[in-house]
Design an enzyme around this catalytic site. Sequence first.
Site, PDB file in Angstrom:
ATOM      1  N   HIS A 130       0.820  -1.063  -0.012  1.00 17.55           N
ATOM      2  CA  HIS A 130      -0.219  -0.123  -0.008  1.00 17.55           C
ATOM      3  C   HIS A 130       0.831   1.205  -0.071  1.00 17.55           C
ATOM      4  O   HIS A 130       0.700   2.303   0.767  1.00 17.55           O
ATOM      5  CB  HIS A 130      -0.995  -0.134   1.186  1.00 17.55           C
ATOM      6  N   HIS A 201      -9.555   2.119   0.756  1.00 20.32           N
ATOM      7  CA  HIS A 201      -9.367   1.044   1.556  1.00 20.32           C
ATOM      8  C   HIS A 201     -10.518   1.139   2.637  1.00 20.32           C
ATOM      9  O   HIS A 201     -10.271   0.774   3.852  1.00 20.32           O
ATOM     10  CB  HIS A 201      -7.926   0.917   2.337  1.00 20.32           C
ATOM     11  N   GLU A 339     -11.739  -3.288  -2.973  1.00 20.38           N
ATOM     12  CA  GLU A 339     -10.733  -2.349  -3.433  1.00 20.38           C
ATOM     13  C   GLU A 339     -10.864  -2.401  -4.914  1.00 20.38           C
ATOM     14  O   GLU A 339      -9.982  -3.128  -5.609  1.00 20.38           O
ATOM     15  CB  GLU A 339      -9.224  -2.311  -2.682  1.00 20.38           C
TER      16      GLU A 339
HETATM   17  C1  BGC Z   1      -4.669  -6.574   1.909  1.00 18.70           C
HETATM   18  C2  BGC Z   1      -4.396  -7.262   2.764  1.00 18.70           C
HETATM   19  C3  BGC Z   1      -3.919  -6.270   3.987  1.00 18.70           C
HETATM   20  C4  BGC Z   1      -4.729  -5.233   4.243  1.00 18.70           C
HETATM   21  C5  BGC Z   1      -3.984  -4.164   5.341  1.00 18.70           C
HETATM   22  C6  BGC Z   1      -5.623  -5.315   2.193  1.00 18.70           C
HETATM   23  O1  BGC Z   1      -5.967  -4.779   0.834  1.00 18.70           O
HETATM   24  O2  BGC Z   1      -4.962  -7.213   0.700  1.00 18.70           O
HETATM   25  O3  BGC Z   1      -3.372  -8.440   2.645  1.00 18.70           O
HETATM   26  O4  BGC Z   1      -3.419  -6.972   5.017  1.00 18.70           O
HETATM   27  O5  BGC Z   1      -5.098  -4.611   3.016  1.00 18.70           O
HETATM   28  O6  BGC Z   1      -5.148  -3.581   6.059  1.00 18.70           O
END
Ligand code: BGC
Length: 374
Positions: A130, A201, A339
């Site tokens: 991310h 998210h 997402e």
């Molecule tokens: C991911 C997860 C991750 C989470 C974090 C998601 O987008 O796919 O693997 O742990 O984000 O909050």
Amino acid sequence: MKIITLTLLVAFAVVSCDQKKSRTVISPDAFNKKIDGKQVELFTLRNKNGMEMSVTNYGGRIVSLMVPDRSGKKEDIVLGYDSLTGYLNAKEQYFGAAIGRYGNRISKGTFKLDNLEYKLAINNIPNSLHGGIKGFSSKIWNGVQNRDNEVEMTLVSPDMDEGYPGELKVMMIYKLTDKNEVNIFYSAKTNKPTVINLTNHTYFNLHGAGHGDILDHKMYINADYFTPVDSTLIPTGNLEPVKGTPFDFTLPLVIGKRINDPIQQLVFGHGYDHNFVLNKTKNERVSFAASVYDPLSGRYMEVFTNEPGIQFYTGNFLKGKEIGKKGKPYNFRSAFCLETQHFPDSPNHSNFPTVVLRPGEIYSSACVYRFSIK
Ligand code: BGC
């Protein structure tokens, strides 16, 4: 007579106070703070149907979203905190956050572009997740609310920010439409070749944030294939058919029905944490990606996007340690994320749709979360 008048007055006071309470769930004062000289704010968006959403420029986050159930009762259906301090002190779960420069993981934080190798910040050993250590989810965006139902946020990410090449200028618009949709629109430009994959998210629980788990929600995903992962959640590069597997949501399936099936992919993900390859109809700019239905409240959510993929994540890393809005703990699988995105680790898979952005090109991405009652 006097008693009746008094009773009516008291009743009116209670109702208007209640209405107030159900309208503004979060106090803007709790976000009014300067970080590194930049002002953090909370913006409250309203549509004509009385739906309300609050958004902060800290990480471009959706903080609350009030959505009615089948009896008209509004509930806040997204996870998050009551104050900026909540976000700053918590273990990062990316509640409601704008994600960039790259949504999801890049293997070992390394990729090659035009024969140059780039090394990104590793924040999810052994990978970069991310956008890295200080991704867009913890930047202070510039936010301007032009209308009652719309806020525009901009950000300049400098060259080599978290290891990504090029100065990237990003614009993101959040709009709460009168069709009860949350529209998110992103655009970006770079001055050097780079990679980009922006997403949001938000964690949803259609019962209401902190009201139990989401295992009874019915999920539909418009995808015949998904991208299986290795044990560090990096795609293997294959596209696998969902048919006959717990990943088949092409007919509505209760999330909890097969989430604990003893198969490797669900073990690696600790549940669902996978990218689905969206079915597309030619000439459709923004197409139908997924829907979720909560039979208890009647809330129904549909997702539309121009992106080729969607990450379906069932809050498998929530452990109840996060004490969210109104003091409610966020337990294991108490929310889901959908997402909209390009596929994880695309810079290392030439068979995946490209995420390269070059000077002179305009990146643009759209995500619509539409709410109704069934
Ligand atoms: C991911 C997860 C991750 C989470 C974090 C998601 O987008 O796919 O693997 O742990 O984000 O909050």
